[in-house]
Design a protein around this motif. Structure first.
Motif, short mmCIF file in Angstrom:
data_model
loop_
_atom_site.label_atom_id
_atom_site.label_comp_id
_atom_site.label_asym_id
_atom_site.label_seq_id
_atom_site.Cartn_x
_atom_site.Cartn_y
_atom_site.Cartn_z
N ARG A 246 0.82 -1.22 0.00
CA ARG A 246 0.00 0.00 0.00
C ARG A 246 0.85 1.27 0.00
O ARG A 246 0.48 2.27 -0.64
N SER A 247 1.99 1.26 0.69
CA SER A 247 2.85 2.43 0.69
C SER A 247 3.37 2.71 -0.71
O SER A 247 3.37 3.86 -1.18
N TYR A 248 3.80 1.67 -1.39
CA TYR A 248 4.31 1.80 -2.75
C TYR A 248 3.21 2.33 -3.68
O TYR A 248 3.45 3.21 -4.51
N SER B 296 -5.57 1.63 -12.68
CA SER B 296 -4.79 0.39 -12.54
C SER B 296 -4.14 0.32 -11.16
O SER B 296 -4.04 -0.76 -10.57
N ILE B 297 -3.70 1.47 -10.64
CA ILE B 297 -3.11 1.49 -9.29
C ILE B 297 -4.17 1.16 -8.25
O ILE B 297 -3.93 0.35 -7.33
N MET B 298 -5.35 1.77 -8.37
CA MET B 298 -6.42 1.51 -7.40
C MET B 298 -6.80 0.04 -7.41
O MET B 298 -7.15 -0.53 -6.35
N ASP B 299 -6.75 -0.60 -8.57
CA ASP B 299 -7.10 -2.03 -8.66
C ASP B 299 -6.08 -2.92 -7.94
O ASP B 299 -6.40 -4.08 -7.62
N GLY C 15 -9.12 -3.72 1.99
CA GLY C 15 -8.94 -3.02 3.26
C GLY C 15 -7.69 -2.17 3.36
O GLY C 15 -7.57 -1.36 4.28
N ASP C 16 -6.74 -2.34 2.43
CA ASP C 16 -5.47 -1.59 2.52
C ASP C 16 -5.66 -0.10 2.27
O ASP C 16 -5.00 0.72 2.92
N TYR C 17 -6.52 0.25 1.32
CA TYR C 17 -6.68 1.66 0.97
C TYR C 17 -7.26 2.45 2.14
O TYR C 17 -6.81 3.56 2.45
N GLU C 18 -8.22 1.88 2.84
CA GLU C 18 -8.94 2.61 3.89
C GLU C 18 -8.22 2.61 5.24
O GLU C 18 -8.65 3.28 6.18
#
Length: 356
Positions: free
Chosen positions: A235-237, A308-311, A316-319
């Motif tokens: 997620r950091s990347y 493509s990045i969001m996919d 749960g990582d984004y939130e």
């Protein structure tokens, strides 16, 4: 020995020599200084090479073989660090003896594991930025990790600079781990572009990436590369990649408008590292007027990258209400370089079309 083979910094001197009197590389230098056989990597950074890292590894391999051939008769190499604490007095702070081949292998490991794409002035008085693939000098590492901007130059207190160089020398010679506080210091400076000129921030960013690559390898057995990894799900990347896209979109629009200011992505860089999801929503919302100024093909290109990045985010990582680790700088720099290569390719294709 000091006059012939030494490198000095604020009274701290590192000298390397062989008993036979043959010149040997000084561990304080950067990759271009140490391995003279390296090809001119500055011409390869913006080329259409698939993997700059692989190219550098091959060139480093050739340079090491050449250097070993020149030093094949050596039995031992001595490395010594000295400090002139007061006038007339000099103390030995570090001393090692290694076989010639072993010494070159230690240098090779350091310059292979901390290599990154850099763009900065090696000489502050120079007019042009120097671009290369490799490892920064120990002085440049200390300036990026601990220095502060003074008169548009990075500087550091002499005592602190000597102390930090002394901590880095065993990392080069003895395969010691990079001190964690130096890595964190470099990350903090690279995360705050508002605190320095673009030139100095650019230097701090790429040097931080060099240290992060080595740090993650030594402590977590991770291998990070200079090329963009489209399959990476950390997620950091991923948030770092999003930041690079936003920076590129707004930066392109500002240049067309002839406006000279930091993009929102750069102003919110530190905030993104602490509150990624909330900050990204703010950055993305502000991109709308800049997307409107892009050509249709450009708009589609950047929208595809963001989607493509969001996919790639795991469930749960984004939130997550959790800050990013230092790897977001690797994602930012990798994505930024990929976008720059795409622009160069578009220009090259356009020139070829015009010629036809």
């Amino acid at each position: 020995l000091i006059q012939r083979n030494g490198i000095k910094q604020d009274g701290y001197t590192v000298v390397a020599w062989a008993q036979e009197g043959v010149d040997v590389p000084n561990p304080m230098g950067d990759s271009e200084d140490l391995f003279k056989g390296l090809d001119d990597s500055s011409n390869r950074i913006d080329s259409l090479e698939v993997d700059v890292g692989s190219y550098y590894a091959r060139e480093l391999d050739k340079a090491v073989r050449s250097l070993k051939a020149d030093l094949k008769e050596l039995s031992d190499v001595s490395i010594m660090a000295l400090d002139a604490a007061t006038e007339g007095r000099m103390s030995i702070l570090y001393y090692r003896e290694l076989g010639g081949g072993e010494y070159i292998d230690r240098l090779r490991n350091w310059h292979e594991q901390t290599a990154w794409i850099h763009q900065y002035k090696k000489d502050e008085a120079a007019d042009k930025w120097y671009r290369f693939v490799g490892t920064p000098s120990l002085v440049d590492i200390v300036l990026a990790a601990c220095g502060h901007e003074q008169g548009k130059r990075l500087s550091i207190d002499g005592k602190i600079g000597k102390y930090q160089i002394g901590r880095l020398l065993p990392c080069v010679i003895d395969n010691a781990r990079i001190p964690e506080d130096l890595v964190k210091g470099a990350v903090i400076r690279a995360s705050n572009p508002r605190a320095m000129t673009p030139f100095n921030w650019q230097k701090c960013l790429s040097v931080a990436c060099s240290l992060i690559r080595k740090y993650r390898r030594d402590r977590f057995k991770e291998e990070w590369h200079m090329a963009l990894d489209l399959n990476e799900t950390n997620r950091s990347y991923l948030f770092g990649r999003l930041l690079a896209v936003a920076d590129s979109v707004e930066g392109m629009a500002l240049r067309d408008m002839k406006v000279d200011r930091l993009t929102a992505a750069m102003r919110y860089m530190d905030a993104l590292s602490k509150r990624p999801a909330k900050t990204w929503m703010t950055i993305e919302k502000g991109l709308a007027p800049y997307f409107a100024k892009l050509k249709p093909g450009q708009r589609i290109y950047y929208e595809k990258i963001i989607n493509s990045i969001m996919d790639m985010f795991q469930s749960g990582d984004y939130e997550k209400h959790q800050g990013l680790d230092e790897r977001y700088l690797l994602g930012y720099h990798n994505q930024r370089q990929a976008i720059m290569k795409k622009k160069d390719q578009d220009i090259s294709n356009q020139l070829n079309a015009d010629e036809d």
